[in-house]
Design an enzyme around this catalytic site. Structure first.
Site, PDB file in Angstrom:
ATOM      1  N   GLU A   7       0.794  -1.228   0.000  1.00  0.00           N
ATOM      2  CA  GLU A   7       0.000   0.000   0.000  1.00  0.00           C
ATOM      3  C   GLU A   7       0.824   1.275   0.000  1.00  0.00           C
ATOM      4  O   GLU A   7       0.485   2.238  -0.670  1.00  0.00           O
ATOM      5  CB  GLU A   7      -0.944  -0.010   1.205  1.00  0.00           C
ATOM      6  CG  GLU A   7      -2.217   0.815   1.005  1.00  0.00           C
ATOM      7  CD  GLU A   7      -2.020   2.311   1.182  1.00  0.00           C
ATOM      8  OE1 GLU A   7      -2.837   3.078   0.628  1.00  0.00           O
ATOM      9  OE2 GLU A   7      -1.061   2.727   1.865  1.00  0.00           O
ATOM     10  N   ASP A   8       1.921   1.314   0.753  1.00  0.00           N
ATOM     11  CA  ASP A   8       2.718   2.534   0.799  1.00  0.00           C
ATOM     12  C   ASP A   8       4.198   2.192   0.790  1.00  0.00           C
ATOM     13  O   ASP A   8       4.606   1.106   1.223  1.00  0.00           O
ATOM     14  CB  ASP A   8       2.361   3.362   2.037  1.00  0.00           C
ATOM     15  CG  ASP A   8       2.764   4.824   1.898  1.00  0.00           C
ATOM     16  OD1 ASP A   8       3.164   5.240   0.794  1.00  0.00           O
ATOM     17  OD2 ASP A   8       2.682   5.564   2.900  1.00  0.00           O
ATOM     18  N   HIS A  31      -0.589   0.559   7.195  1.00  0.00           N
ATOM     19  CA  HIS A  31      -1.161   1.365   6.116  1.00  0.00           C
ATOM     20  C   HIS A  31      -0.063   2.323   5.632  1.00  0.00           C
ATOM     21  O   HIS A  31       0.862   1.895   4.965  1.00  0.00           O
ATOM     22  CB  HIS A  31      -2.396   2.108   6.641  1.00  0.00           C
ATOM     23  CG  HIS A  31      -3.312   2.592   5.564  1.00  0.00           C
ATOM     24  ND1 HIS A  31      -4.657   2.834   5.780  1.00  0.00           N
ATOM     25  CD2 HIS A  31      -3.096   2.918   4.268  1.00  0.00           C
ATOM     26  CE1 HIS A  31      -5.225   3.263   4.659  1.00  0.00           C
ATOM     27  NE2 HIS A  31      -4.295   3.343   3.730  1.00  0.00           N
ATOM     28  N   ILE A  71       3.295   4.876   5.688  1.00  0.00           N
ATOM     29  CA  ILE A  71       4.612   4.766   6.312  1.00  0.00           C
ATOM     30  C   ILE A  71       5.442   6.007   5.983  1.00  0.00           C
ATOM     31  O   ILE A  71       5.292   6.601   4.911  1.00  0.00           O
ATOM     32  CB  ILE A  71       5.355   3.491   5.834  1.00  0.00           C
ATOM     33  CG1 ILE A  71       6.657   3.275   6.616  1.00  0.00           C
ATOM     34  CG2 ILE A  71       5.620   3.530   4.334  1.00  0.00           C
ATOM     35  CD1 ILE A  71       7.304   1.919   6.346  1.00  0.00           C
ATOM     36  N   HIS A 125      -3.759  -0.136  11.897  1.00  0.00           N
ATOM     37  CA  HIS A 125      -5.180  -0.278  12.227  1.00  0.00           C
ATOM     38  C   HIS A 125      -5.332  -1.465  13.184  1.00  0.00           C
ATOM     39  O   HIS A 125      -5.643  -2.584  12.761  1.00  0.00           O
ATOM     40  CB  HIS A 125      -5.998  -0.493  10.961  1.00  0.00           C
ATOM     41  CG  HIS A 125      -5.872   0.622   9.965  1.00  0.00           C
ATOM     42  ND1 HIS A 125      -6.282   1.909  10.228  1.00  0.00           N
ATOM     43  CD2 HIS A 125      -5.363   0.639   8.705  1.00  0.00           C
ATOM     44  CE1 HIS A 125      -6.049   2.672   9.166  1.00  0.00           C
ATOM     45  NE2 HIS A 125      -5.483   1.929   8.235  1.00  0.00           N
ATOM     46  N   ASN A 163      -4.998   7.379   7.789  1.00  0.00           N
ATOM     47  CA  ASN A 163      -4.638   6.830   6.484  1.00  0.00           C
ATOM     48  C   ASN A 163      -3.132   6.875   6.262  1.00  0.00           C
ATOM     49  O   ASN A 163      -2.504   5.860   5.989  1.00  0.00           O
ATOM     50  CB  ASN A 163      -5.370   7.606   5.383  1.00  0.00           C
ATOM     51  CG  ASN A 163      -5.216   6.983   4.011  1.00  0.00           C
ATOM     52  OD1 ASN A 163      -4.108   6.858   3.494  1.00  0.00           O
ATOM     53  ND2 ASN A 163      -6.325   6.582   3.416  1.00  0.00           N
ATOM     54  N   ASP A 164      -2.544   8.063   6.378  1.00  0.00           N
ATOM     55  CA  ASP A 164      -1.122   8.206   6.053  1.00  0.00           C
ATOM     56  C   ASP A 164      -0.440   9.106   7.075  1.00  0.00           C
ATOM     57  O   ASP A 164      -1.097   9.836   7.832  1.00  0.00           O
ATOM     58  CB  ASP A 164      -0.973   8.773   4.649  1.00  0.00           C
ATOM     59  CG  ASP A 164       0.412   8.536   4.048  1.00  0.00           C
ATOM     60  OD1 ASP A 164       1.188   7.762   4.642  1.00  0.00           O
ATOM     61  OD2 ASP A 164       0.715   9.116   2.997  1.00  0.00           O
ATOM     62  N   ASN A 197      -6.103  11.886   2.121  1.00  0.00           N
ATOM     63  CA  ASN A 197      -5.554  10.533   2.011  1.00  0.00           C
ATOM     64  C   ASN A 197      -4.040  10.551   2.187  1.00  0.00           C
ATOM     65  O   ASN A 197      -3.537  10.575   3.298  1.00  0.00           O
ATOM     66  CB  ASN A 197      -5.976   9.946   0.659  1.00  0.00           C
ATOM     67  CG  ASN A 197      -5.677   8.479   0.503  1.00  0.00           C
ATOM     68  OD1 ASN A 197      -4.528   8.059   0.609  1.00  0.00           O
ATOM     69  ND2 ASN A 197      -6.697   7.686   0.225  1.00  0.00           N
ATOM     70  N   ASN A 210      -1.520   7.674  -2.505  1.00  0.00           N
ATOM     71  CA  ASN A 210      -0.329   8.172  -1.811  1.00  0.00           C
ATOM     72  C   ASN A 210       0.519   9.084  -2.694  1.00  0.00           C
ATOM     73  O   ASN A 210       0.519   8.961  -3.920  1.00  0.00           O
ATOM     74  CB  ASN A 210       0.513   6.994  -1.320  1.00  0.00           C
ATOM     75  CG  ASN A 210      -0.169   6.242  -0.198  1.00  0.00           C
ATOM     76  OD1 ASN A 210      -0.563   6.833   0.808  1.00  0.00           O
ATOM     77  ND2 ASN A 210      -0.336   4.937  -0.356  1.00  0.00           N
TER      78      ASN A 210
END
Length: 364
Positions: free
Chosen positions: A50-51, A115, A117, A133, A167-168, A225, A271
């Site tokens: 995801e990131d 999620h 980073i 989470h 989220n971020d 986001n 992202n």
């Protein structure tokens, strides 16, 4: 007469809103594959990437195993079996695959669903901040990276009442950071209404590690986001996939954020990756929204992926810029792109719930 006019205007506004939501799902769009050069799937990741954060020496840290349970019955049940992990990829060995970074210390691996980073690099320590989470609360885990033995050391967890739907995160110091809440409600139906009605109930928080508390610095946002910072630390960038924009904020002395510019992308950015050399922005995007929704329900359903490159032509915001589309895939190589990290003419493309791709950047 007046009542009929009022009903007519209300009906027209409701219809306009419904049509705008339908339009945003991208039923009219089609993905035509193109690459910036040769691309391959990096083996070793099947539960999302995801990131991504890239260190100055070309080591990339990748989060995998995001928690999608807030989607309820709209989530592919195979996601329930995922384990949260952080992987390592070395841009200086582009043909190699990823390796998992073990997390040492008194860390609860069973309650780890990462999620966003971010990393803060110093001469003596590399501090890693990871959105987690957890089952009963949101947290940001603080870890220390040991590059010699390729491991992470658990330091501590940060929780705060302002962490609702994190989220971020972007580090701005060894114990301070900004993070985004992409909404207010976590219950499925309430969150659906929040998104459908476009309530600006997301926000951006600055967390001061010395004070041990967070403060709201952007009080209203439509699903903020991804978040990142300019190389000089002057500007903070926040993406909003629901409206298809990146907002440029200037960081004030008290860490408040002053909006300077809104960059319209006409797609759904996730992202934000910032090239530490040029300051350019790279974005993983969900170009066809309804495909992403179907993909999260069934991970075998392909969803188009898109990477945009925002080339900044000035050093001070509001920027002059050019937007280029660096990569599009119809979902067969990478589904649901969420991040694109650029380093030394190479691109690492991550996804929410699918694979990881590596591309050589020749031209686009």
């Amino acid at each position: 007469m007046f009542r009929n006019i009022l009903i007519g205007i209300s009906a027209a506004l409701i219809l306009q809103h419904i049509l705008s939501v339908i339009y945003s799902l991208g039923f009219h769009k089609r993905a035509y594959n193109h690459r910036p050069g040769s691309c391959r799937v990096v083996t070793g990741i099947d539960s999302g990437s995801e990131d991504i954060h890239v260190l100055r020496n070309g080591l990339a840290l990748i989060t995998s195993g995001i928690d999608l349970t807030p989607l309820g019955h709209l989530m592919d049940p195979s996601g329930l079996t995922w384990k949260g992990r952080i992987y390592l990829f070395d841009f200086k060995q582009p043909n190699a695959n990823v390796t998992e970074l073990p997390i040492l210390g008194s860390f609860d691996h069973s309650d780890f669903r990462p999620h966003g980073i971010s990393v803060w690099e110093e001469e003596t320590q590399t501090t890693v901040f990871v959105v987690n989470h957890k089952q009963h609360r949101e947290a940001i885990e603080v870890l220390s990276l040991n590059q010699d033995n390729k491991s992470l050391q658990y330091l501590y967890s940060i929780t705060d009442p302002l962490m609702r739907s994190v989220n971020d995160v972007v580090a701005v110091g060894s114990n301070s950071f900004y993070f985004t809440n992409d909404g207010y409600n976590n219950q499925l139906f309430k969150r659906f209404l929040e998104r459908f009605l476009k309530f600006p109930w997301g926000n951006v928080i600055y967390y001061d590690g010395d004070a041990g508390r967070g403060q709201v610095v952007v009080s209203r946002g439509l699903e903020p986001n991804g978040i990142n910072r300019s190389p000089d630390g002057r500007y903070i960038y926040v993406s909003s996939p629901i409206v298809g924009t990146v907002t440029v904020y200037e960081q004030q002395a008290d860490h408040a954020l002053q909006p300077i510019q809104v960059i319209d992308l006409s797609t759904s950015p996730d992202n934000i990756y910032v090239d530490s050399t040029s300051g350019d922005l790279w974005l993983g995007c969900h170009m066809i929204g309804y495909q992403s929704m179907l993909h999260f329900q069934n991970f075998t359903q392909p969803a188009a992926s898109q990477v945009l490159h925002i080339q900044l032509n000035s050093k001070v915001a509001p920027y002059t810029y050019d937007i280029r589309e660096a990569y599009v895939d119809d979902g067969r190589q990478v589904s649901g792109s969420s991040v694109a990290a650029y380093y030394n003419k190479q691109l690492l493309i991550g996804s929410v719930a699918h694979k990881l791709a590596h591309c050589q950047v020749v031209a686009f």
